[in-house]
Design an enzyme around this catalytic site. Structure first.
Site, PDB file in Angstrom:
ATOM      1  CE  LYS A 277      39.639 -21.784  -9.652  1.00 42.75           C
ATOM      2  NZ  LYS A 277      38.397 -21.782 -10.436  1.00 42.75           N
TER       3      LYS A 277
ATOM      4  NE  ARG B 141      43.922  -2.872 -21.853  1.00 43.72           N
ATOM      5  CZ  ARG B 141      43.067  -3.784 -21.390  1.00 43.72           C
ATOM      6  NH1 ARG B 141      41.779  -3.511 -21.339  1.00 43.72           N
ATOM      7  NH2 ARG B 141      43.499  -4.956 -21.017  1.00 43.72           N
TER       8      ARG B 141
ATOM      9  N   GLY C  96      45.311 -12.213 -20.933  1.00 47.85           N
ATOM     10  CA  GLY C  96      45.066 -13.473 -21.640  1.00 47.85           C
ATOM     11  C   GLY C  96      46.026 -13.692 -22.786  1.00 47.85           C
TER      12      GLY C  96
ATOM     13  N   GLY D  38      46.916 -10.009 -15.504  1.00 51.26           N
ATOM     14  CA  GLY D  38      46.068  -8.890 -15.082  1.00 51.26           C
ATOM     15  C   GLY D  38      46.200  -8.594 -13.591  1.00 51.26           C
TER      16      GLY D  38
HETATM   17  P1  ADP Z   1      47.197 -13.120 -13.033  1.00 50.78           P
HETATM   18  O1  ADP Z   1      45.944 -12.358 -13.422  1.00 50.78           O
HETATM   19  O2  ADP Z   1      48.305 -12.195 -12.612  1.00 50.78           O
HETATM   20  O3  ADP Z   1      47.615 -14.103 -14.086  1.00 50.78           O
HETATM   21  P2  ADP Z   1      45.646 -15.043 -11.523  1.00 50.78           P
HETATM   22  O4  ADP Z   1      44.405 -14.543 -12.159  1.00 50.78           O
HETATM   23  O5  ADP Z   1      46.107 -16.399 -11.906  1.00 50.78           O
HETATM   24  O6  ADP Z   1      46.845 -13.980 -11.717  1.00 50.78           O
HETATM   25  O7  ADP Z   1      45.466 -15.090  -9.937  1.00 50.78           O
HETATM   26  C1  ADP Z   1      45.285 -13.934  -9.151  1.00 50.78           C
HETATM   27  C2  ADP Z   1      44.546 -14.264  -7.881  1.00 50.78           C
HETATM   28  O8  ADP Z   1      45.162 -15.315  -7.170  1.00 50.78           O
HETATM   29  C3  ADP Z   1      44.495 -13.085  -6.929  1.00 50.78           C
HETATM   30  O9  ADP Z   1      43.182 -12.583  -6.872  1.00 50.78           O
HETATM   31  C4  ADP Z   1      44.954 -13.667  -5.591  1.00 50.78           C
HETATM   32  O10 ADP Z   1      44.158 -13.262  -4.514  1.00 50.78           O
HETATM   33  C5  ADP Z   1      44.810 -15.153  -5.825  1.00 50.78           C
HETATM   34  N1  ADP Z   1      45.666 -15.935  -4.922  1.00 50.78           N
HETATM   35  C6  ADP Z   1      46.986 -15.827  -4.739  1.00 50.78           C
HETATM   36  N2  ADP Z   1      47.425 -16.653  -3.787  1.00 50.78           N
HETATM   37  C7  ADP Z   1      46.338 -17.315  -3.330  1.00 50.78           C
HETATM   38  C8  ADP Z   1      46.136 -18.290  -2.294  1.00 50.78           C
HETATM   39  N3  ADP Z   1      47.148 -18.752  -1.580  1.00 50.78           N
HETATM   40  N4  ADP Z   1      44.872 -18.748  -2.108  1.00 50.78           N
HETATM   41  C9  ADP Z   1      43.859 -18.273  -2.856  1.00 50.78           C
HETATM   42  N5  ADP Z   1      43.977 -17.344  -3.814  1.00 50.78           N
HETATM   43  C10 ADP Z   1      45.204 -16.866  -4.046  1.00 50.78           C
HETATM   44 MG    MG Z   2      43.852 -12.895 -13.321  1.00 52.63          MG
END
Ligand code: ADP
Ligand code: MG
Length: 405
Positions: free
Chosen positions: A202, A40, A380, A356
């Site tokens: 999610k 950063r 975010g 993230g």
């Molecule tokens: P980002 O931060 O890139 O937006 P998210 O916070 O939405 O991503 O999600 C990241 C998490 O999703 C990771 O820790 C990963 O382990 C989890 N994940 C990915 N695929 C699955 C799955 N099939 N079941 C459970 N968790 C999952």
């Molecule tokens: Mg995340």
């Protein structure tokens, strides 16, 4: 909707002017208060170098952690000031051990042009997160031009990110902020067909993004944990996979609205437990046995996605496609990361990454983020941008159509 904003390059004469700059120096520290990742700080250097070279006095505000409105040594920006000085050896970097005090004005008056003054953690001020007008006014008095370069906090309306802009004219974007706005606006507004890959854990956290993108995409590829809520909506058995039952109806509606656009995996890597050394195998999405859970997309799905990407001039990727933290379930995420990097290098796709954990995955794989067109620094903030929201820290800046004083 245009979000084009004036930038520091639009200010004709910086000589001797006080640039009041908001940066996002919210870096991770270890127990000894050493910086464990200075990304950063490095991201901010182009803006700081430019202002310094142009002869401005550069006064920087940032937060670090959550000190809850009062000074606490473990959240001090002192280590950041030190690192900044190491990264900018030719520029004098001062540190002000208070976010704002009676002496701050005098200190700025004594600074040479081209020098930098980093103020102590702005969240030591109780008015910062409340967006207190009095604090905003006092901050505004420190500068002649307000510069917001902190994309990572642009979704928060705080005194240093939003309030201050009401009391200072002009107010412009820093170079990092301008790059973020440009890349993410391109994703949302480009006439080129967009392929969006949305993964992560999610559906509930990304539902607004999915809805906003659906109108804009040619392909919307769903991966990660949220895939299984979609599969359940199609009536498939998903065993112990991550499912949000409250969102099965939502997923069904999206599948209806997005028919012909939404792409789901056809095979998945399943595990008998949520752990790194679980027993795993690859099955078709309609053959997930009871007691098993899907933790990655399978090789057939990866190949299908790669062939879509080969014909995608513009790609947004947000959210890992599997549980990449466990090597046995990182394959889908790794392969897509590598494919996107190659397509970017070949000049075939413009690739924008955000999230993230997506960025953490790239790092874990040892892939240089420069191999993509743009990797967003704001988790975010990038999500809210992709939801179609106008971020308060961006809204507060002068539109590019405003004549520069
Ligand atoms: P980002 O931060 O890139 O937006 P998210 O916070 O939405 O991503 O999600 C990241 C998490 O999703 C990771 O820790 C990963 O382990 C989890 N994940 C990915 N695929 C699955 C799955 N099939 N079941 C459970 N968790 C999952
Ligand atoms: Mg995340």
């Amino acid at each position: 909707m245009t979000q084009k904003k004036l930038t520091i390059r639009d200010i004709q004469n910086w000589q001797g002017k006080r640039a009041l700059v908001r940066e996002d120096f919210n870096v991770p520290l270890d127990a000894q208060l050493n910086i464990t990742d200075d990304t950063r700080i490095r991201e901010a250097l182009p803006t700081l170098r430019y202002l310094s070279e142009q002869g401005a006095k550069v006064i920087i505000m940032s937060h670090l952690g959550r000190p809850k409105g009062k000074p606490s040594p473990e959240f001090s920006l002192a280590p950041v000031a030190q690192r900044l000085q190491e990264l900018l050896p030719a520029i004098k970097v001062h540190f002000e051990a208070a976010s704002l005090s009676e002496n701050t004005q005098a200190k700025i008056a004594q600074m040479g042009t081209g020098e930098i003054l980093l103020l102590e953690n702005i969240r030591f001020e109780p008015g910062e997160e409340k967006n207190d007008p009095e604090l905003s006014r006092r901050l505004a008095a420190l500068g002649d031009v307000y510069v917001n370069d902190a994309f990572g906090t642009a979704h928060r309306a705080h005194a240093s990110t939003e309030g201050v802009a009401h009391y200072l004219q002009p107010k412009v974007a820093g170079l990092l902020m301008a790059r973020e706005i440009e890349a993410l606006s391109t994703v949302l507004n480009s006439p080129q067909p967009l392929t969006a890959i949305i993964g992560g854990s999610k559906i509930s956290t990304k539902i607004t993004v999915l809805e906003n993108l659906l109108d804009k995409v040619r392909h919307l590829v769903i991966g990660g944990g949220m895939l299984f809520t979609f599969l359940k909506a199609q009536g498939k058995a998903v065993g112990n996979s991550l499912v949000e039952d409250d969102f099965v109806d939502t997923a069904r509606q999206l599948l209806g609205k997005g028919a012909g656009k939404i792409v789901l995996a056809t095979d998945v890597v399943i595990a008998d437990a949520f752990k790194a050394d679980a027993t795993s195998k690859t099955v078709a999405v309609d053959a997930i046995p009871d007691g098993w859970m899907g933790l990655d997309i399978g090789p057939e799905s990866v190949a299908k996605l790669q062939s879509i990407l080969q014909q995608s001039p513009l790609v947004l990727w947000n959210g890992p496609l599997g549980v990449f933290e466990f090597p046995a379930f990182a394959n889908g995420t790794r392969q897509i990361a590598e494919t996107l990097a190659q397509l970017t290098e070949q000049g075939l796709s413009r690739t924008v990454l955000g999230g993230g954990d997506t960025v953490a995955a790239i790092e874990q794989f040892g892939i240089d983020p420069k191999r993509y067109s743009h990797v967003s620094t704001g988790g975010g903030a990038s999500l809210e941008f992709l939801e179609g929201k106008v971020l308060p820290g961006i809204a507060a800046l002068d539109d590019a159509s405003v004549p520069v004083a």
